[in-house]
Design a protein around this motif. Structure first.
Motif, PDB file in Angstrom:
ATOM      1  N   GLU A 170       0.856  -1.189   0.000  1.00  0.00           N
ATOM      2  CA  GLU A 170       0.000   0.000   0.000  1.00  0.00           C
ATOM      3  C   GLU A 170       0.885   1.230   0.000  1.00  0.00           C
ATOM      4  O   GLU A 170       1.932   1.246   0.657  1.00  0.00           O
ATOM      5  CB  GLU A 170      -0.879   0.035   1.254  1.00  0.00           C
ATOM      6  N   ILE A 171       0.453   2.237  -0.723  1.00  0.00           N
ATOM      7  CA  ILE A 171       1.165   3.504  -0.708  1.00  0.00           C
ATOM      8  C   ILE A 171       0.147   4.621  -0.561  1.00  0.00           C
ATOM      9  O   ILE A 171      -0.854   4.655  -1.278  1.00  0.00           O
ATOM     10  CB  ILE A 171       2.044   3.692  -1.963  1.00  0.00           C
ATOM     11  N   GLU A 172       0.375   5.476   0.434  1.00  0.00           N
ATOM     12  CA  GLU A 172      -0.511   6.621   0.650  1.00  0.00           C
ATOM     13  C   GLU A 172       0.026   7.807  -0.133  1.00  0.00           C
ATOM     14  O   GLU A 172       1.230   8.056  -0.155  1.00  0.00           O
ATOM     15  CB  GLU A 172      -0.616   6.951   2.145  1.00  0.00           C
ATOM     16  N   LEU A 173      -0.899   8.515  -0.761  1.00  0.00           N
ATOM     17  CA  LEU A 173      -0.544   9.641  -1.619  1.00  0.00           C
ATOM     18  C   LEU A 173      -1.232  10.906  -1.139  1.00  0.00           C
ATOM     19  O   LEU A 173      -2.190  10.848  -0.362  1.00  0.00           O
ATOM     20  CB  LEU A 173      -0.954   9.328  -3.063  1.00  0.00           C
ATOM     21  N   ASN A 174      -0.767  12.039  -1.634  1.00  0.00           N
ATOM     22  CA  ASN A 174      -1.390  13.325  -1.309  1.00  0.00           C
ATOM     23  C   ASN A 174      -2.465  13.697  -2.323  1.00  0.00           C
ATOM     24  O   ASN A 174      -3.286  14.564  -2.073  1.00  0.00           O
ATOM     25  CB  ASN A 174      -0.338  14.433  -1.254  1.00  0.00           C
ATOM     26  N   ASP A 175      -2.429  13.040  -3.481  1.00  0.00           N
ATOM     27  CA  ASP A 175      -3.355  13.327  -4.572  1.00  0.00           C
ATOM     28  C   ASP A 175      -3.559  12.043  -5.360  1.00  0.00           C
ATOM     29  O   ASP A 175      -2.624  11.262  -5.522  1.00  0.00           O
ATOM     30  CB  ASP A 175      -2.746  14.420  -5.471  1.00  0.00           C
TER      31      ASP A 175
END
Length: 155
Positions: free
Chosen positions: A116-121
């Motif tokens: 999983e990777i969390e993004l800002n956009d």
């Protein structure tokens, strides 16, 4: 409080060679309804209560609220959770300016590896290591709340 996250299957366990740390996690669901999940999580000596809303059309974004709770209270709440409690080890890997979290599942979900990777956009680009495989963002089968009721080993 909007979580923007993408999920991927893995092609190998090469991530373990570059993992900077790992955390043992036990989590269960007080409510696993896809419209609003309520999760209890225990990591090391910390407890957390998390509420997540329904994902948007792309499956990338959804409401998330999380609060640290007393460890002993989290242990008691785990006993109230629906069906299967999930056990996993979460590895953290730096990739460019992002942190990739890889979950290695155990018990009835043995063999499942998810990154999983969390993004800002939603459209933000990121460096994707070789061991990242097929994207499964938005596929409800890979939500932890789903695999708590429908274990991976039974697919």
């Amino acid at each position: 409080m909007i979580e923007i996250e993408r999920k991927f299957l893995l092609t190998s366990e090469a991530f373990k060679q570059v993992a900077e740390n790992s955390t043992h996690i036990i989590q269960g669901y007080l409510n696993a309804d896809p419209n609003r999940t309520v999760r209890v999580r225990i990591t090391d000596k910390k407890g957390f209560l998390t509420i997540k809303g329904k994902s948007n059309e792309t499956g990338i974004s959804r409401f998330e609220w999380e609060k640290e709770i007393d460890f002993s209270e989290a242990k008691e709440l785990i006993k109230l959770c629906e069906k299967e409690v999930i056990e996993k080890i979460r590895y953290e890997i730096t990739s460019g300016t992002h942190i990739i979290e890889v979950d290695e599942f155990f018990g009835n979900n043995e063999g499942l590896l998810l990154a999983e990777i969390e993004l800002n956009d939603e459209n933000e680009s990121f460096l994707k290591p070789d061991w990242i495989g097929k994207e499964v963002t938005g596929d409800p089968r890979y939500y932890n709340s789903f695999i708590s009721k429908n274990p991976y080993t039974l697919w």
